[in-house]
Write a protein that holds these residues in place. Structure first.
Motif, PDB file in Angstrom:
ATOM      1  N   ILE A 169      26.283  20.423  33.931  1.00 55.36           N
ATOM      2  CA  ILE A 169      25.340  19.309  33.765  1.00 55.36           C
ATOM      3  C   ILE A 169      23.914  19.802  33.979  1.00 55.36           C
ATOM      4  O   ILE A 169      23.014  19.476  33.203  1.00 55.36           O
ATOM      5  CB  ILE A 169      25.695  18.158  34.728  1.00 55.36           C
ATOM      6  N   GLN A 170      23.703  20.607  35.008  1.00 55.32           N
ATOM      7  CA  GLN A 170      22.365  21.122  35.298  1.00 55.32           C
ATOM      8  C   GLN A 170      21.845  21.967  34.124  1.00 55.32           C
ATOM      9  O   GLN A 170      20.698  21.814  33.708  1.00 55.32           O
ATOM     10  CB  GLN A 170      22.383  21.955  36.579  1.00 55.32           C
ATOM     11  N   ARG A 171      22.683  22.852  33.573  1.00 49.74           N
ATOM     12  CA  ARG A 171      22.255  23.701  32.450  1.00 49.74           C
ATOM     13  C   ARG A 171      21.911  22.864  31.220  1.00 49.74           C
ATOM     14  O   ARG A 171      20.909  23.115  30.546  1.00 49.74           O
ATOM     15  CB  ARG A 171      23.336  24.717  32.100  1.00 49.74           C
ATOM     16  N   VAL A 172      22.749  21.876  30.913  1.00 48.86           N
ATOM     17  CA  VAL A 172      22.510  21.031  29.741  1.00 48.86           C
ATOM     18  C   VAL A 172      21.212  20.247  29.917  1.00 48.86           C
ATOM     19  O   VAL A 172      20.395  20.155  28.989  1.00 48.86           O
ATOM     20  CB  VAL A 172      23.709  20.083  29.488  1.00 48.86           C
ATOM     21  N   VAL A 173      20.990  19.701  31.104  1.00 50.49           N
ATOM     22  CA  VAL A 173      19.764  18.940  31.362  1.00 50.49           C
ATOM     23  C   VAL A 173      18.542  19.857  31.297  1.00 50.49           C
ATOM     24  O   VAL A 173      17.514  19.498  30.721  1.00 50.49           O
ATOM     25  CB  VAL A 173      19.844  18.200  32.725  1.00 50.49           C
ATOM     26  N   GLU A 174      18.641  21.046  31.871  1.00 52.81           N
ATOM     27  CA  GLU A 174      17.511  21.989  31.819  1.00 52.81           C
ATOM     28  C   GLU A 174      17.170  22.373  30.382  1.00 52.81           C
ATOM     29  O   GLU A 174      15.999  22.448  30.019  1.00 52.81           O
ATOM     30  CB  GLU A 174      17.807  23.241  32.653  1.00 52.81           C
ATOM     31  N   LYS A 175      18.185  22.599  29.552  1.00 49.82           N
ATOM     32  CA  LYS A 175      17.939  22.929  28.141  1.00 49.82           C
ATOM     33  C   LYS A 175      17.271  21.749  27.430  1.00 49.82           C
ATOM     34  O   LYS A 175      16.357  21.931  26.627  1.00 49.82           O
ATOM     35  CB  LYS A 175      19.231  23.315  27.434  1.00 49.82           C
ATOM     36  N   HIS A 176      17.714  20.537  27.738  1.00 48.67           N
ATOM     37  CA  HIS A 176      17.104  19.339  27.163  1.00 48.67           C
ATOM     38  C   HIS A 176      15.633  19.243  27.565  1.00 48.67           C
ATOM     39  O   HIS A 176      14.771  18.972  26.727  1.00 48.67           O
ATOM     40  CB  HIS A 176      17.860  18.087  27.617  1.00 48.67           C
ATOM     41  N   ARG A 198      24.082   5.036  30.325  1.00 49.62           N
ATOM     42  CA  ARG A 198      23.830   4.962  28.880  1.00 49.62           C
ATOM     43  C   ARG A 198      22.452   5.553  28.561  1.00 49.62           C
ATOM     44  O   ARG A 198      22.293   6.308  27.596  1.00 49.62           O
ATOM     45  CB  ARG A 198      23.915   3.514  28.391  1.00 49.62           C
ATOM     46  N   SER A 199      21.468   5.268  29.375  1.00 50.77           N
ATOM     47  CA  SER A 199      20.118   5.794  29.176  1.00 50.77           C
ATOM     48  C   SER A 199      20.112   7.315  29.241  1.00 50.77           C
ATOM     49  O   SER A 199      19.521   7.989  28.391  1.00 50.77           O
ATOM     50  CB  SER A 199      19.185   5.206  30.229  1.00 50.77           C
ATOM     51  N   VAL A 200      20.785   7.873  30.249  1.00 50.02           N
ATOM     52  CA  VAL A 200      20.847   9.336  30.392  1.00 50.02           C
ATOM     53  C   VAL A 200      21.598   9.953  29.213  1.00 50.02           C
ATOM     54  O   VAL A 200      21.154  10.948  28.626  1.00 50.02           O
ATOM     55  CB  VAL A 200      21.499   9.732  31.735  1.00 50.02           C
ATOM     56  N   LEU A 201      22.719   9.372  28.837  1.00 58.04           N
ATOM     57  CA  LEU A 201      23.512   9.919  27.732  1.00 58.04           C
ATOM     58  C   LEU A 201      22.792   9.791  26.393  1.00 58.04           C
ATOM     59  O   LEU A 201      22.922  10.660  25.528  1.00 58.04           O
ATOM     60  CB  LEU A 201      24.877   9.244  27.669  1.00 58.04           C
ATOM     61  N   ASP A 202      22.011   8.729  26.213  1.00 57.80           N
ATOM     62  CA  ASP A 202      21.231   8.584  24.979  1.00 57.80           C
ATOM     63  C   ASP A 202      20.120   9.624  24.912  1.00 57.80           C
ATOM     64  O   ASP A 202      19.758  10.089  23.838  1.00 57.80           O
ATOM     65  CB  ASP A 202      20.636   7.174  24.871  1.00 57.80           C
ATOM     66  N   GLU A 203      19.579   9.972  26.079  1.00 61.08           N
ATOM     67  CA  GLU A 203      18.506  10.966  26.121  1.00 61.08           C
ATOM     68  C   GLU A 203      19.054  12.388  25.997  1.00 61.08           C
ATOM     69  O   GLU A 203      18.485  13.220  25.305  1.00 61.08           O
ATOM     70  CB  GLU A 203      17.712  10.814  27.426  1.00 61.08           C
ATOM     71  N   VAL A 204      20.157  12.679  26.677  1.00 58.08           N
ATOM     72  CA  VAL A 204      20.773  14.017  26.643  1.00 58.08           C
ATOM     73  C   VAL A 204      22.112  13.872  25.927  1.00 58.08           C
ATOM     74  O   VAL A 204      23.170  13.809  26.552  1.00 58.08           O
ATOM     75  CB  VAL A 204      20.954  14.589  28.071  1.00 58.08           C
ATOM     76  N   THR A 205      22.056  13.836  24.613  1.00 49.69           N
ATOM     77  CA  THR A 205      23.249  13.544  23.813  1.00 49.69           C
ATOM     78  C   THR A 205      24.342  14.604  23.957  1.00 49.69           C
ATOM     79  O   THR A 205      25.508  14.310  23.708  1.00 49.69           O
ATOM     80  CB  THR A 205      22.879  13.385  22.328  1.00 49.69           C
TER      81      THR A 205
END
Length: 123
Positions: A105-112, A14-21
């Protein structure tokens, strides 16, 4: 020991998903393997519902492995996405599975992370 694991897994997810919506709508089954004291505990995390069960997760597209004590510390200290990424980089956490999911997932997190750095730079 494993009785609180599902709640901790849900809290971390939940913490990760709230941070990287941008990851919230992703439909994915994640297998989680915790290693500790000579045994391995296996859990199944189903997204986007955040349903956690004690299961081998044979249908998992992504599998995450780490030591249970390390996971507990990360959740206890309110780990953010950057902390989880650092854990992967240091080899404390390992993610394997379908390459397309891992790359997405890696690309989305890097963009975030890049957006967060830009926000801090403009302040």
């Amino acid at each position: 020991m494993s009785s609180d694991a599902p709640q901790l897994i849900e809290q971390a997810a939940r913490s990760v998903l709230d941070e990287v919506t941008a990851l919230k709508p992703m439909k994915l089954v994640v297998g989680i393997d915790f290693h500790g004291r000579g045994d391995t505990q296996q859990f199944r995390l189903e997204l986007p519902e955040l349903k956690v069960t004690k299961d081998i997760a044979a249908d998992a597209r992504v599998r995450v492995e780490m030591r249970r004590d390390f996971f507990n510390l990360m959740v206890e200290h309110g780990a953010k996405v950057d902390d989880w990424a650092q854990a992967v980089h240091e080899g404390r956490m390992k993610a394997t599975g379908v390459q397309q999911y891992l790359q997405l997932i890696q690309r989305v997190v890097e963009k975030h992370q890049e957006r967060a750095r830009l926000r801090r730079a403009h302040k």
